[in-house]
Write an enzyme that holds these catalytic residues in place. Sequence first.
Site, PDB file in Angstrom:
ATOM      1  N   CYS A   1      -3.958  -8.618  -3.239  1.00  0.00           N
ATOM      2  CA  CYS A   1      -5.098  -8.074  -3.977  1.00  0.00           C
ATOM      3  C   CYS A   1      -4.972  -8.383  -5.472  1.00  0.00           C
ATOM      4  O   CYS A   1      -4.940  -9.536  -5.867  1.00  0.00           O
ATOM      5  CB  CYS A   1      -5.258  -6.582  -3.695  1.00  0.00           C
ATOM      6  SG  CYS A   1      -6.843  -5.906  -4.262  1.00  0.00           S
TER       7      CYS A   1
ATOM      8  N   GLU B   1      -1.916  -4.811   4.737  1.00  0.00           N
ATOM      9  CA  GLU B   1      -1.428  -3.511   5.193  1.00  0.00           C
ATOM     10  C   GLU B   1      -2.549  -2.635   5.740  1.00  0.00           C
ATOM     11  O   GLU B   1      -2.279  -1.608   6.384  1.00  0.00           O
ATOM     12  CB  GLU B   1      -0.686  -2.799   4.051  1.00  0.00           C
ATOM     13  CG  GLU B   1      -1.560  -2.149   2.994  1.00  0.00           C
ATOM     14  CD  GLU B   1      -2.125  -3.117   1.959  1.00  0.00           C
ATOM     15  OE1 GLU B   1      -2.730  -2.640   0.981  1.00  0.00           O
ATOM     16  OE2 GLU B   1      -1.956  -4.340   2.124  1.00  0.00           O
TER      17      GLU B   1
ATOM     18  N   HIS C   1      -6.188  -7.020   1.987  1.00  0.00           N
ATOM     19  CA  HIS C   1      -5.070  -6.079   2.148  1.00  0.00           C
ATOM     20  C   HIS C   1      -4.490  -6.221   3.552  1.00  0.00           C
ATOM     21  O   HIS C   1      -5.027  -5.643   4.509  1.00  0.00           O
ATOM     22  CB  HIS C   1      -5.549  -4.642   1.938  1.00  0.00           C
ATOM     23  CG  HIS C   1      -5.855  -4.301   0.532  1.00  0.00           C
ATOM     24  ND1 HIS C   1      -4.914  -3.810  -0.349  1.00  0.00           N
ATOM     25  CD2 HIS C   1      -7.007  -4.404  -0.169  1.00  0.00           C
ATOM     26  CE1 HIS C   1      -5.482  -3.606  -1.535  1.00  0.00           C
ATOM     27  NE2 HIS C   1      -6.747  -3.967  -1.448  1.00  0.00           N
TER      28      HIS C   1
END
Length: 219
Positions: free
Chosen positions: A82, A196, A194
Amino acid sequence: MTHIAIIDYGMGNLRSVAKAIEHVAPDAQVIVTSDPRDVARAERVVFPGQGAMPDCMRELDARGAREAVVEAAATKPFLGICIGQQMLFEHSEEGDVPGLGILPGRVVRFPSDARMSAPDGMRLKVPHMGWNEVRQVDPSHPLWRGIADGERFYFVHSFHIAPASEADATAHTDYGVRFTSAVGRANIFAVQFHPEKSATAGLQLLANFVSWNPEIPSR
């Protein structure tokens, strides 16, 4: 045991990144740190973050972590996420601030004109928020192993990178305009989305990073 440092400069919920990496690498030692000594000792480094570019650059310098990031990007497997991707470049339109200059190029805002429309004519909102397809430029890159071309990842951003060299692009995404959503050069890989927060595909990318052994450029 593999030692992985996640650089903490006070911007973003880094625990979600740490937990995702711990999930795919249960035998690794994962630390969230702003200590340059921890970053230097780590075998792999993750550089995430959320927020505005001027704030992120200021906080990185305030914690004395700039040199540690630059050194890690030159010497070991390095993953930017990011704003951690955007900060690798030379300059950002967000706040008109210089970045770290590790990769050539700049960070630009999504356009505000009619180009920001979906195929059905619906106006697209900025920030770009939600799931979108990631089209791989180089499917042979080790970090795309086990990830289908066009897989969907989770994005939250109003600005995106414009690399000076198209050779650095490893993926593109369409959102009104086509933008570079992942870059790779030598031991550096960086993504706008992202991982995650991107379910199975995101975990696969993180697992690929943990096992990635790129050739480190000579200095």
